[in-house]
Design a protein around this motif. Structure first.
Motif, PDB file in Angstrom:
ATOM      1  N   UNK A 112       7.385  31.435   5.549  1.00 44.31           N
ATOM      2  CA  UNK A 112       8.312  31.971   6.552  1.00 44.31           C
ATOM      3  C   UNK A 112       8.015  31.305   7.877  1.00 44.31           C
ATOM      4  N   UNK A 113       9.037  31.221   8.743  1.00 42.53           N
ATOM      5  CA  UNK A 113       8.911  30.570  10.042  1.00 42.53           C
ATOM      6  C   UNK A 113       8.478  31.580  11.095  1.00 42.53           C
ATOM      7  N   UNK A 114       7.458  31.205  11.882  1.00 39.65           N
ATOM      8  CA  UNK A 114       6.945  32.073  12.944  1.00 39.65           C
ATOM      9  C   UNK A 114       6.624  31.209  14.159  1.00 39.65           C
ATOM     10  N   UNK A 115       6.351  31.876  15.265  1.00 41.42           N
ATOM     11  CA  UNK A 115       5.861  31.205  16.472  1.00 41.42           C
ATOM     12  C   UNK A 115       4.519  31.816  16.856  1.00 41.42           C
TER      13      UNK A 115
ATOM     14  N   UNK B 135       7.850  37.951  13.713  1.00 44.00           N
ATOM     15  CA  UNK B 135       7.820  36.486  13.646  1.00 44.00           C
ATOM     16  C   UNK B 135       7.279  35.837  14.916  1.00 44.00           C
ATOM     17  N   UNK B 136       6.798  36.638  15.878  1.00 47.21           N
ATOM     18  CA  UNK B 136       6.091  36.129  17.047  1.00 47.21           C
ATOM     19  C   UNK B 136       4.679  36.710  17.024  1.00 47.21           C
ATOM     20  N   UNK B 137       3.685  35.848  16.912  1.00 45.80           N
ATOM     21  CA  UNK B 137       2.284  36.268  16.819  1.00 45.80           C
ATOM     22  C   UNK B 137       2.074  37.341  15.757  1.00 45.80           C
ATOM     23  N   UNK B 138       2.445  37.071  14.509  1.00 42.34           N
ATOM     24  CA  UNK B 138       2.318  38.088  13.456  1.00 42.34           C
ATOM     25  C   UNK B 138       0.869  38.524  13.256  1.00 42.34           C
TER      26      UNK B 138
END
Length: 421
Positions: free
Chosen positions: A87-90, A347-350
């Motif tokens: 999965x795509x995250x930042x 999806x941001x700093x999981x």
């Protein structure tokens, strides 16, 4: 135009010219006056604004520039766990230790804990050296020598539980900030200097146990965050941070655009485990178990060269400058383990800190149908006794937070406070 309006326009014009000349205020150059009230800083009535030149340099840390990435396993899911689907995250920029915490660092920790803290805590900080002992293997010498013999100083500390690793992070934060604040002294609420133990007081010690770590709201000793002369907390990296740092995809970034040339299975390019270039062509890039009964190769031509753990700076670093993100020892991360974290986390700093959305009651540990509860933690990276499959950053396993083995160590991380770069 009346005089009041003229003076008002003149004042606005003066402020505008000053703004154009000096530029907008920044963290390191806030100016002499507040940009919203016009009140002067650092006066008897005004707010104190400390000089700030940016986050101090943290010993042992490497800067990890954040960004977008695809987390998850790139290898075939041979165990069929499906617990890390892509999965795509930042991930925000952060800092991480360039190498695993070594025996000499843990001995330093034990030295100060014994000097500053209660004997009970010192005993709880001792690594479990019996993790080397095996009924059907002669590893007995490592029980006595691995932690304390000088030749092993810069080998990764093992036999350390997740709980012990967290205590080390707390102690390290305190010691580094005490040094930055001035020779181990901290300022109390009345402006006086004082020191103290961290984990339980020695006799006649008057400092609170949380003083050195700057606990807020105690009304007692603390290091003021507003001064900006201390570091944020050292801590274990989150699983997402660890995996992102291990990927080191910054090395595949094309110049001038947002394309990456390839996805990495390991912290280096290609599917092979050997160095394909230069004088070290054919040498293994990590310390791992090559096959059944084969930990290092044959005498006279040892390849990865390590029957057990190895020097923490052995093998080439990845493109972030991090050593042994694959192999040598597995590493603890902050997250509790859940098989479906990949679909629950943001999806941001999981990060998974507890059983939110996936309660422990859903796992039958009491009935021995599961090993999962809120006290099992993720470890990553593969080790000297693991096969190559576990060296891929996307693979993940878990163990009880109070357990330890000869194949798990750790490294610390830290937020990049006050900057997105």
């Amino acid at each position: 135009m009346n005089l009041a309006k003229y003076l008002c326009y003149a004042a606005v014009g003066t402020l505008a010219l000053a703004s154009c000349k000096q530029g907008p205020p920044t963290s390191t150059k806030p100016g002499k006056y507040s940009s919203t009230t016009g009140l002067e800083y650092n006066t008897e009535q005004g707010m104190k604004v400390a000089d700030y030149q940016g986050i101090p340099e943290g010993p042992g840390l490497v800067f990890i520039e954040g960004g977008r990435t695809v987390l998850g396993s790139s290898e075939e899911d041979v165990a069929m766990t499906r617990d890390n689907v892509e999965r795509t995250v930042t991930i925000a920029s952060f800092y991480m230790d360039e190498a695993e915490v070594a025996n000499i660092h843990w001995l330093e920790y034990l030295h100060f804990v014994r000097k500053d803290s209660a004997e009970e805590f010192y005993q709880s900080a001792l690594p479990d050296t019996t993790v080397w002992a095996r009924e059907l293997s002669f590893n007995d010498p490592y029980v006595d020598y691995y932690l304390r013999y000088p030749g092993f100083r810069y080998f990764p500390v093992v036999g350390v539980s997740w709980l012990q690793a967290n205590d080390y992070c707390t102690w390290r934060t305190a010691k580094v900030n005490e040094k930055l604040a001035g020779e181990g002294d901290i300022e109390d609420g009345g402006g006086k200097k004082k020191g103290g133990g961290l984990f339980g007081k020695k006799k006649n010690a008057d400092a609170p146990a949380d003083a050195a770590v700057g606990a807020e709201g105690t009304g007692k000793s603390k290091i003021a965050i507003e001064n900006g002369n201390t570091l944020p907390n050292y801590r274990l990296p989150t699983e997402a941070e660890w995996e992102y740092a291990a990927q080191a995809l910054i090395g595949t970034q094309e110049t001038g655009n947002e394309n990456q040339e390839n996805k990495r299975i390991y912290p280096w390019d290609g599917r092979q485990m050997r160095n394909p270039y230069g004088k070290k062509m054919g040498q293994f890039l990590a310390n791992f178990k090559r096959g059944r009964g084969d930990y290092a190769g044959i005498a006279g031509s040892l390849n990865d060269g390590a029957m057990i753990t190895e020097y923490v700076y052995a093998y080439p670093p990845n493109d972030y400058g991090l050593y042994n993100m694959s192999g040598n020892v597995n590493e603890w991360v902050q997250d509790i383990y859940r098989p479906l974290s990949f679909q629950d986390e943001e999806d941001l700093n999981p990060f998974r800190r507890n059983g939110f959305l996936d309660k422990a009651e859903g796992y039958d540990k009491k009935g021995y149908q599961s090993l999962i509860d809120d006290h099992v933690r993720v470890f990553k990276g593969g080790s000297w006794k693991d096969v190559a499959y576990w060296l891929s950053p996307g693979t993940r396993r878990f163990m009880a937070e109070d357990s330890a083995t000869a194949a798990i160590g750790f490294r610390c991380a830290m937020i990049n406070a006050g900057s997105n770069k």
